[in-house]
Write an enzyme that holds these catalytic residues in place. Structure first.
Site, short mmCIF file in Angstrom:
data_model
loop_
_atom_site.label_atom_id
_atom_site.label_comp_id
_atom_site.label_asym_id
_atom_site.label_seq_id
_atom_site.Cartn_x
_atom_site.Cartn_y
_atom_site.Cartn_z
N ARG A 98 -51.54 2.13 -0.30
CA ARG A 98 -51.26 3.53 0.02
C ARG A 98 -51.19 4.45 -1.20
O ARG A 98 -51.75 5.54 -1.20
CB ARG A 98 -49.97 3.66 0.86
CG ARG A 98 -50.05 2.91 2.17
CD ARG A 98 -51.23 3.35 3.03
NE ARG A 98 -51.37 2.56 4.23
CZ ARG A 98 -52.37 1.70 4.46
NH1 ARG A 98 -53.32 1.54 3.57
NH2 ARG A 98 -52.42 1.02 5.59
N ASP B 70 -46.17 3.52 6.42
CA ASP B 70 -47.30 4.08 5.69
C ASP B 70 -47.19 5.58 5.46
O ASP B 70 -47.55 6.09 4.40
CB ASP B 70 -48.62 3.72 6.38
CG ASP B 70 -48.97 2.24 6.21
OD1 ASP B 70 -48.57 1.68 5.16
OD2 ASP B 70 -49.60 1.66 7.09
N SER C 134 -53.22 -3.09 16.16
CA SER C 134 -53.28 -2.17 15.03
C SER C 134 -53.54 -3.02 13.79
O SER C 134 -52.74 -3.88 13.43
CB SER C 134 -51.95 -1.43 14.90
OG SER C 134 -51.90 -0.82 13.64
N1 ARG Z 1 -45.92 -3.61 8.25
C1 ARG Z 1 -46.85 -3.61 7.15
C2 ARG Z 1 -46.32 -2.73 6.05
O1 ARG Z 1 -45.56 -1.85 6.29
C3 ARG Z 1 -48.24 -3.24 7.58
C4 ARG Z 1 -48.48 -1.81 8.01
C5 ARG Z 1 -49.88 -1.44 8.41
N2 ARG Z 1 -50.45 -2.39 9.30
C6 ARG Z 1 -51.01 -2.13 10.49
N3 ARG Z 1 -51.43 -3.16 11.16
N4 ARG Z 1 -51.12 -0.94 10.97
O2 ARG Z 1 -46.68 -2.89 4.91
#
Ligand code: ARG
Length: 403
Positions: A96, A125, A179
């Protein structure tokens, strides 16, 4: 309220961000520039261009960030042996700040005063994107459509797409898909049946590793070379950071290495369950600990281990560009000056185990530790005094308490 003049959108080219793109154009009536990063997610990126063109985007950026991702984000993090809550290798968390950095860079270049992302209001995120933008350029506004619009369900999202003539691929029409967030370091899979932590994850939730049960019956041996704490070669062949991680992902994936089924604590407050696959990263973490075991001083190694959970939590919570992360990074980087040499591992049915390590900067002394006759002066009477003095306070303590 400042008027939004131009927006740079972090755009995957997929359905959700295509809807966001349209919504931004409609809501703000301004130009939207799309930015699609190649982080090694293994997806075709050209559809992103076609899809953006279709809704009239004139400035479309598709940038290969794989080398920068691995050399400036993944490797510095691996130097710390970072794991969140003891297990998660932070594959989404570390991507990110890199995306945010480029969003801000493009915004400055094209004269945009806002950036937008497709992260939802319940996840980590959004925090990571926005804290990074805050730290890099506070004058840039962040737009998070998922927190602003009144689309509240998958059905409403599809309705919006139909109404605005955004093509919905047939596999996206039914139930919400998992997701998924993928890059060169990992694949993260959340949602659907995985939301019940009591349910066993189905095999199709895994995408880049085989089930260890189905992995080859013959082990594979791999040697990784390190220099200043960073991996530089595989089986004697020098490789760029991204090529090296790609190579190890292939090896690890075939041997079922790096699978993790985890319930974690999100920064935003709730627990969530996800499946992670980090084949190359898992091999590298094990190998890095292997080379550190012979090259780091004990106190230096233990200090690194003490600060590691704090460092990992900073990355998880989105504080990559914060002063305290940079301070810890300086400490970690300083510790790596002699972390060079080679580690050999055996990959076998889901495990990566160190089987040998060697370094020109090794602190290991066979002559010192040996059970045999030694040439190094080591007075066994010193050990006696050492133990007697360490035991002094224990003897006082038990004398008072009685046993
Ligand atoms: N829970 C993980 C994190 O916060 C992954 C987040 C994004 N993953 C997703 N499948 N949308 O780092």
């Amino acid at each position: 309220m400042t008027k939004i003049e131009k927006i740079v959108l972090s755009y995957s080219g997929g359905l959700d961000t295509s809807i966001i793109l349209k919504w931004l154009q409609e809501t703000y009536g301004c130009e939207v520039v799309t930015f699609t990063a190649d982080l090694g997610q293994g997806e075709e990126l050209e559809p992103a261009r076609a899809n953006a063109e279709m809704v009239g985007v004139k400035d479309i950026r598709i940038v290969d960030l794989r080398e920068e991702f691995v050399s400036d984000f993944v490797f510095p993090m691996l130097r710390a042996n970072a794991l969140y809550e003891g297990q998660y290798l932070l594959g989404s968390s570390i991507a990110r700040p890199l995306i945010a950095k480029h969003l801000v860079g493009i915004a400055r270049e094209v004269g945009a005063n806002a950036v937008a992302h497709g992260a939802t209001g319940k996840g980590n995120d959004q925090i990571r994107f926005e804290l990074a933008v805050n730290a890099l350029d506070p004058s840039i506004k962040v737009i998070a459509p998922w927190r602003q619009w009144n689309i509240r369900s998958r059905m409403q999202l599809l309705e919006y797409a139909e109404k605005h003539h955004i093509p919905v691929p047939s596999d996206k029409r039914g139930e919400a898909p998992f997701s998924i967030d993928a890059n060169l370091l990992h694949t993260s899979t959340e949602g659907k049946i995985l939301e019940n932590p009591a349910e066993v994850a189905p095999d199709h939730a895994y995408q880049r590793t085989v089930d260890p049960v189905d992995a080859p019956d013959t082990p594979e041996i791999v040697t990784i070379g390190f220099d200043w704490g960073d991996p530089i070669s595989v089986n004697g062949k020098s490789m760029t950071p991204a090529a090296l991680l790609t190579e190890l992902n292939g090896l690890g994936g075939r041997h079922g290495i790096g699978r993790l089924d985890l319930v974690e604590n999100r920064f935003i407050g709730m627990k969530s369950r996800g499946i992670y696959e980090t084949p190359g990263g898992t091999i590298l973490l094990t190998a890095h600990r292997g080379i550190e075991s012979i090259t780091l001083d004990r106190a230096a190694a233990h200090l690194k281990d003490e600060i590691m959970p704090r460092y990992a939590e900073l990355i998880y919570n989105g504080f990559w560009f914060a002063p305290e992360r940079e301070m810890l990074q300086a400490l970690i980087d300083h510790s790596q000056a002699f972390v060079s040499g080679e580690v050999t591992l055996r990959l076998y049915k889901g495990s990566a185990s160190v089987i040998s390590r060697a370094s020109p900067c090794s602190l290991y002394s066979a002559d010192l530790v040996t059970f045999e006759e030694s040439t190094i002066a080591f007075d066994h009477h010193d050990a006696e005094g050492f133990i007697r003095l360490n035991g002094l306070r224990l003897r006082s303590w038990v004398a008072r308490n009685g046993r």
